[in-house]
Write a protein that holds these residues in place. Structure first.
Motif, short mmCIF file in Angstrom:
data_model
loop_
_atom_site.label_atom_id
_atom_site.label_comp_id
_atom_site.label_asym_id
_atom_site.label_seq_id
_atom_site.Cartn_x
_atom_site.Cartn_y
_atom_site.Cartn_z
N ALA A 180 0.87 -1.31 -0.15
CA ALA A 180 -0.05 0.08 0.22
C ALA A 180 0.75 1.35 0.00
O ALA A 180 0.51 2.28 0.75
N ARG A 181 2.02 1.18 -0.57
CA ARG A 181 2.85 2.30 -0.63
C ARG A 181 3.09 2.78 -2.12
O ARG A 181 3.32 1.62 -3.24
N VAL A 182 3.00 3.80 -2.47
CA VAL A 182 3.05 4.26 -4.00
C VAL A 182 4.07 5.47 -4.07
O VAL A 182 4.27 5.86 -5.18
N GLY A 183 4.68 5.70 -3.15
CA GLY A 183 5.59 6.96 -3.32
C GLY A 183 7.16 6.78 -4.11
O GLY A 183 7.41 7.69 -5.01
N ARG A 184 7.63 5.64 -3.89
CA ARG A 184 8.97 5.49 -4.27
C ARG A 184 9.43 4.10 -4.54
O ARG A 184 9.02 3.16 -3.80
N ILE A 185 10.18 4.08 -5.70
CA ILE A 185 10.71 2.56 -5.95
C ILE A 185 12.12 2.77 -5.99
O ILE A 185 12.70 3.64 -6.75
N VAL A 186 12.78 1.98 -5.17
CA VAL A 186 14.34 1.99 -5.26
C VAL A 186 14.92 1.13 -6.15
O VAL A 186 14.78 -0.23 -6.11
N VAL A 187 15.68 1.40 -7.04
CA VAL A 187 16.23 0.44 -8.12
C VAL A 187 17.71 0.38 -8.18
O VAL A 187 18.39 1.61 -8.04
N VAL A 188 18.28 -0.52 -7.74
CA VAL A 188 19.77 -0.78 -7.90
C VAL A 188 20.33 -0.33 -9.31
O VAL A 188 19.68 -1.09 -10.09
N GLY A 189 21.23 0.62 -9.41
CA GLY A 189 21.58 0.89 -11.01
C GLY A 189 22.33 -0.06 -12.08
O GLY A 189 22.23 -0.16 -13.02
N SER A 190 22.65 -1.41 -11.26
CA SER A 190 23.34 -2.46 -12.05
C SER A 190 21.99 -3.23 -12.46
O SER A 190 22.36 -4.29 -13.30
N MET A 191 20.77 -2.83 -12.62
CA MET A 191 19.74 -3.42 -13.46
C MET A 191 19.81 -3.24 -14.66
O MET A 191 20.28 -2.17 -15.34
N ASN A 192 19.26 -3.96 -15.45
CA ASN A 192 19.24 -3.94 -17.03
C ASN A 192 18.62 -2.54 -17.40
O ASN A 192 17.65 -2.15 -16.89
N PRO A 193 19.24 -1.82 -17.91
CA PRO A 193 18.81 -0.33 -18.34
C PRO A 193 17.31 -0.42 -19.17
O PRO A 193 16.56 0.44 -19.13
N GLU A 194 17.30 -1.41 -19.96
CA GLU A 194 16.01 -1.57 -20.63
C GLU A 194 14.92 -1.85 -19.96
O GLU A 194 13.72 -1.47 -20.03
N TYR A 195 14.97 -2.63 -18.69
CA TYR A 195 14.17 -2.94 -17.81
C TYR A 195 13.72 -1.65 -17.13
O TYR A 195 12.41 -1.54 -16.82
N VAL A 196 14.82 -0.92 -16.78
CA VAL A 196 14.34 0.32 -15.85
C VAL A 196 13.46 1.10 -17.02
O VAL A 196 12.55 1.77 -16.55
#
Length: 451
Positions: free
Chosen positions: A152-168
């Motif tokens: 029930a949280r919609v404010g922020r998603i923290v993404v580790v930068g080593s994630m596939n940039p196309e997925y981001v």
């Protein structure tokens, strides 16, 4: 189901039904400046023999993994596919089956989905898996939306930068009309810094999204990241390589609440970029927030095992505000390929594929880093993929390899959203992936090409 052009008589019947006398009168409502006013520039007609010869000549210009050596990575890989995968999945009852609108009447289709779910749950170390999503990128986005519903949280998603940039990019597209902030934590050293992740979190963080092995091939401290996320009331979403669990701990064993993956490496050929396979699994308490389809098993009135559509929470079936996604179907044929592939490998075969890929990748990294002007971009441990820096630049390195019949890449300088990498890493870095399909001689050919 042959396709035939409409005859002149049929065209006239249609025009009369519409109430016009000619095609010209029909299109008169289109401004003259937008009309072509000349015949289409089409080549002369060919006989069937000539047409077949022409198409074979055109098709022969395509090059692929059967004619070149593929060391390309970044989310799609040249793994070996046993011929029995094609043999089984090309059977008519599988190959022509469409999405089961009358689900319970399609027992064979439902059973194959159920077996897929069971294998993915085992593979991920989580309680339940759905019967597939579209691809790895949509899987990441759907997992994040699911995490927001669960917390029930919609404010922020923290993404580790080593994630596939196309997925981001896919995630940002999904969230473009929502108020959710996608906060990407830079990883200039190729892997996450726990302090940076914790600093990025707040009371409205729905989840931390991490890829392991990550886009650069490196390994992340997922268990510690999961502990950090849970301490702040957030979920941990892990994107993983399905074959990596032959050597590495499963997402569920590392503390992930939701696991997603691109299933292309599970018996699906590269085939010009798709169709591929999206995988999603989660813990039992989140199952009613899961997108897509879930197939269940029960017994009929005669006490025989049967299958049914247990969950399909899309807006075509329930009130829109209660729907978990707008996913219309699942990648049934691709999921079947993955099911056949995993059934053939079993735990022993999965471990062997993972070990071979890992050993060969490390042999390649050792040989390539001995070339004058070449070095590994990052020092973190890796599975089957790594970033090589070439002093002449990644574009030159790709051309040198291509001239020798070897394909590597992608280059880091063509990827979006990684401005936090050093200029040297961006301009010189190129991804190289090594699977069990590559031989020592082929790796040596790559080394010679980049020397």
């Amino acid at each position: 189901m042959s396709y035939l052009f409409s005859t002149a008589d049929e065209q006239q019947q249609m025009l009369q039904r519409i109430g016009v006398n000619s095609l010209q009168e029909l299109v008169a409502q289109i401004p003259v400046g937008l009309q072509l006013n000349r015949p289409l520039n089409l080549p002369p007609a060919l006989t069937e023999l000539e047409l077949e010869r022409h198409l074979r000549e055109v098709a022969s210009r395509n090059v692929g993994t059967s004619t070149r050596l593929c060391f390309m990575g970044g989310g799609a890989y040249d793994h070996f596919i046993p011929s029995v995968v094609d043999e089984i999945t090309s059977r008519g009852e599988f190959y022509t089956a469409y999405t089961p609108y009358q689900a319970e009447a399609s027992q064979g289709t439902l059973q194959s989905f159920f077996e897929f779910q069971s294998l993915i749950a085992e593979l991920s170390g989580l309680d339940v898996a759905n019967s597939s999503l579209y691809d790895g990128g949509s899987g990441v986005a759907e997992a994040v939306l699911m995490a927001s519903r669960c917390t029930a949280r919609v404010g922020r998603i923290v993404v580790v930068g080593s994630m596939n940039p196309e997925y981001v990019q896919s995630l940002q597209t999904y969230l473009v009309n929502k108020s959710t902030e996608v906060h990407v934590v830079p990883t200039p050293t190729g892997s996450a810094d726990l302090a940076d992740i914790e600093q990025a979190m707040n009371g409205q963080t729905a989840c931390v999204l991490v890829q392991h092995p990550n886009f650069f091939g490196g390994l992340e401290e997922v268990a510690k990241i999961a502990e950090l996320a849970h301490r702040h009331g957030a979920l941990l979403v892990q994107s993983f390589d399905p074959l990596s669990v032959g050597l590495l701990k499963r997402p569920g064993d590392l503390g992930a609440d939701i696991a997603v993956a691109e299933g292309q490496s599970l018996g699906i050929p590269l085939q010009f970029g798709g169709p591929y396979l999206g995988i999603l699994a989660c813990r039992q308490q989140f199952v009613r927030k899961m997108p897509g389809r879930l197939i269940g098993q029960t017994v009929d009135r005669n006490g025989l095992r049967c299958f049914f559509l247990n969950l399909q929470a899309r807006e075509q079936h329930i009130r829109r505000e209660g729907a978990t996604s707008n996913i219309c179907t699942n990648q049934g044929l691709m999921a079947l390929r993955a099911t056949v592939y995993l059934s053939l490998l079993g735990p022993t075969g999965l471990k062997e594929v993972a070990e071979l890929s890992c050993r060969k990748a490390h042999y390649a990294a050792d040989r390539l880093s001995q070339i004058n002007g070449c070095e590994l971009a990052f020092s973190s441990p890796f599975f089957k993929e790594f970033v090589l820096k070439h002093s002449l630049g990644s574009d030159v390195a790709i051309r040198m390899a291509a001239a020798a019949g070897v394909d590597i890449g992608p280059a880091l300088n063509r990827l979006p959203g990684m401005s936090w990498l050093s200029e040297e890493d961006r301009e010189q870095g190129v991804l190289i992936a090594v699977t069990e399909s590559r031989t020592r001689d082929e790796i040596d050919t790559l080394v010679a090409a980049l020397s």
